[in-house]
Design an enzyme around this catalytic site. Structure first.
Site, PDB file in Angstrom:
ATOM      1  N   ASP A 143      14.573 -23.028   7.297  1.00 59.06           N
ATOM      2  CA  ASP A 143      14.415 -21.607   7.629  1.00 59.06           C
ATOM      3  C   ASP A 143      13.749 -20.871   6.473  1.00 59.06           C
ATOM      4  O   ASP A 143      14.270 -19.882   5.958  1.00 59.06           O
ATOM      5  CB  ASP A 143      15.784 -21.003   7.951  1.00 59.06           C
ATOM      6  N   ILE A 144      12.598 -21.371   6.060  1.00 54.12           N
ATOM      7  CA  ILE A 144      11.823 -20.701   5.015  1.00 54.12           C
ATOM      8  C   ILE A 144      10.890 -19.698   5.695  1.00 54.12           C
ATOM      9  O   ILE A 144      10.083 -20.062   6.550  1.00 54.12           O
ATOM     10  CB  ILE A 144      11.041 -21.726   4.173  1.00 54.12           C
ATOM     11  N   GLU A 145      11.009 -18.437   5.289  1.00 50.24           N
ATOM     12  CA  GLU A 145      10.261 -17.358   5.938  1.00 50.24           C
ATOM     13  C   GLU A 145       9.475 -16.544   4.910  1.00 50.24           C
ATOM     14  O   GLU A 145       9.768 -16.553   3.716  1.00 50.24           O
ATOM     15  CB  GLU A 145      11.223 -16.433   6.693  1.00 50.24           C
ATOM     16  N   ASN A 146       8.473 -15.826   5.415  1.00 52.75           N
ATOM     17  CA  ASN A 146       7.707 -14.861   4.629  1.00 52.75           C
ATOM     18  C   ASN A 146       6.880 -15.509   3.521  1.00 52.75           C
ATOM     19  O   ASN A 146       6.683 -14.918   2.456  1.00 52.75           O
ATOM     20  CB  ASN A 146       8.648 -13.800   4.020  1.00 52.75           C
TER      21      ASN A 146
END
Length: 542
Positions: A143-146
């Site tokens: 869940d790596i975001e941005n």
């Protein structure tokens, strides 16, 4: 009502025996837990509340969830892995319940930290693999975001490394941002849907945050058009069986304080605020989202959210309720998706689990939401064994008819369609257009169930407990054992069904009631039939 089984898999005598391994007990206080059928996949993230409450959080969802995803993994400022305390007792408890524990790795929306971790992916992957194996975890949800879109290929490579280094039985899944317009710019474009799907078990589509923290314009968290467009674009890149629809268990609020624009609220909190401040609600049909407004006056009770006092003034809240969540859950069936994910457990209202799995699996039985046999009915419906009496009704408390019983027996033995040209002339009350005509005649031909006379079948007559016992004891050629046969006060030794009831009872197939009766003439309900099927499912699928 349907049962699909291959005759090659079910030898007749054995199949009937396993089909009726049940306890025919109508006491409403006895509610056997359903054996979950293979319905749609459901997972949920765990982030809020004390870890000591995690087991109870999951238990509130009953049999709905297959995977729970606690936030055990984070990233340090240099991009290295940071692990929270991993609870072995929680993992063990989930495994006892047949649920997998697949923690998620988060960069907490920090762009630089996420990019450093991807650049340092070999070391991070090695740490993750070791942690998963040593803690008996069931995989990892990324869940790596941005992160910048230039990291697109590197991120896919990171997921590929995980897949290659973890055993195939360990899950590797990826949370991906919604991309309803198919944009190639911004952090949303950092997810190569097609590439990620090729090296993972599934993509968890975060079909929410249409409105977001800092958004100056109040609006829905996940309008139905936004969600559906997000699904449609994703399906141009991946197959439906690789796509899990993410649904929100939260809302967002706006007031006169620009700092608070789009701040999040759990659905539990939203309902509490509406009640406390006597708010008003409306349902926006265009977005399929509820909207609430309330005003906090100087004399009103103080409310704190995450330790911060809510300021005085008028609030607008866009959130989710039963109607809006059901509309989203229906999309799972419409597009035949793998299932659902939710952000996040402990934010939903208590009644969410009354309907969640029913709607996610495509069975819109309003009369089952709070019924004691909901799990069993869902299991039977998922297996295709029993359907509703209408698109939105199952009629769980209606008595099982002889026609329904015949259909069930025929389908259980895989006999459906074997005799396409059967002549129904033997039964005057089974017309050529009767819905169960062929199954009734197949059942008669194979000696499963006969008419009540030479020319009458009585298809709408209810099946009683003694009739079921007599039918099954005859098919199974059971004999009563004097040592274990139950003595029921309302089954005289000389009655026509006494021997059959004794045979079934002594073989552990039926039971009576606490008052010592069997109630032989009582009918069997559709819910009880579903419970019967649920109990025997493990034996039928061996």
């Amino acid at each position: 009502m349907y049962i699909r089984r291959s005759l090659a898999k079910l030898v007749a005598i054995v199949s009937i025996a396993t089909l009726m391994t049940l306890i025919l007990n109508e006491d409403e206080n006895v509610q056997a837990e359903a054996v979950a059928a293979q319905g749609k996949f459901n997972m949920s993230y765990m982030f809020f509340g004390s870890p000591s409450s995690y087991v109870s959080q999951v238990d509130k969802s009953g049999q709905t969830l297959d995977v729970v995803s606690p936030g055990y993994f984070h990233l340090n400022s240099d991009g290295s892995l940071q692990m929270d305390k991993i609870s072995s007792s929680f993992i063990n408890e989930m495994h006892k319940r047949g649920k997998k524990v697949v923690p998620f790795l988060s960069n907490d929306f920090d762009e630089q930290v996420g990019e450093k971790a991807i650049d340092n992916r070999e070391a991070v992957v090695k740490q993750l693999v070791e942690a998963i194996k040593s803690n008996n975890l069931d995989g990892i949800n990324m869940d790596i975001e941005n992160v910048d879109a230039t990291y697109r290929d590197k991120y896919t490579d990171m997921v590929k490394m995980l897949r290659n280094q973890l055993p195939s039985a360990k899950e590797v899944s990826v949370a991906v941002a919604s991309n309803p317009t198919g944009t190639t710019k911004g952090w949303v474009a950092a997810y190569d849907y097609k590439g990620l799907a090729a090296v993972s078990d599934y993509l968890m589509l975060m079909a929410y945050d249409e409105s977001y923290p800092g958004d100056t314009t109040p609006g829905p968290v996940a309008s139905l058009p936004f969600v559906e467009k997000s699904i449609r674009y994703a399906l141009t890149q991946v197959s439906p069986d690789k796509l899990v629809l993410g649904v929100p268990f939260y809302g967002r609020y706006w007031n006169q304080d620009p700092v608070s624009n789009g701040a999040g609220l759990s659905l539990q909190t939203v309902n509490k605020l509406i009640q406390t401040y006597k708010g008003t609600t409306r349902y926006d049909m265009a977005s399929e989202s509820p909207v609430a407004t309330f005003t906090i006056n100087p004399a009103d009770t103080e409310t704190k959210i995450n330790g911060k006092k809510l300021a005085l003034g008028t609030y607008t809240v866009w959130y989710e309720n039963e109607q809006s969540l059901k509309a989203k859950l229906k999309l799972v069936g419409k597009y035949d998706l793998k299932g659902t994910g939710s952000w996040s457990l402990n934010q939903e209202t208590a009644d969410t689990w009354d309907y969640y799995s029913l709607w996610a699996d495509g069975f819109y039985f309003a009369d089952m939401q709070k019924h004691w046999a909901k799990g069993d009915v869902l299991a039977a419906a998922n297996r295709g064994w029993m359907l509703g009496t209408a698109s939105d009704r199952f009629a769980p408390d209606a008595a099982l008819t002889r026609a329904e019983a015949a259909t069930i027996m025929v389908r259980a033995l895989g006999l459906s369609g074997e005799v396409a040209s059967i002549n129904a002339a033997g039964f005057k009350d089974v017309s050529a257009v009767h819905w169960a005509r062929q199954d009734i005649m197949i059942a008669k031909q194979h000696g499963l169930i006969q008419g009540i006379s030479d020319d009458r079948f009585a298809p709408d007559q209810v099946m009683t407990r003694e009739q079921i016992s007599a039918l099954l004891s005859r098919v199974l050629k059971l004999q009563p054992s004097g040592l274990t046969a139950a003595k029921f006060s309302d089954v005289p030794a000389g009655s026509w069904s006494a021997k059959a009831i004794a045979a079934m009872s002594s073989n552990g197939l039926v039971d009576g009631f606490a008052d010592g009766t069997f109630r032989p003439r009582a009918s069997l309900t559709r819910a009880e039939m579903a419970t019967l099927l649920s109990r025997v499912a493990p034996r039928l699928t061996k």
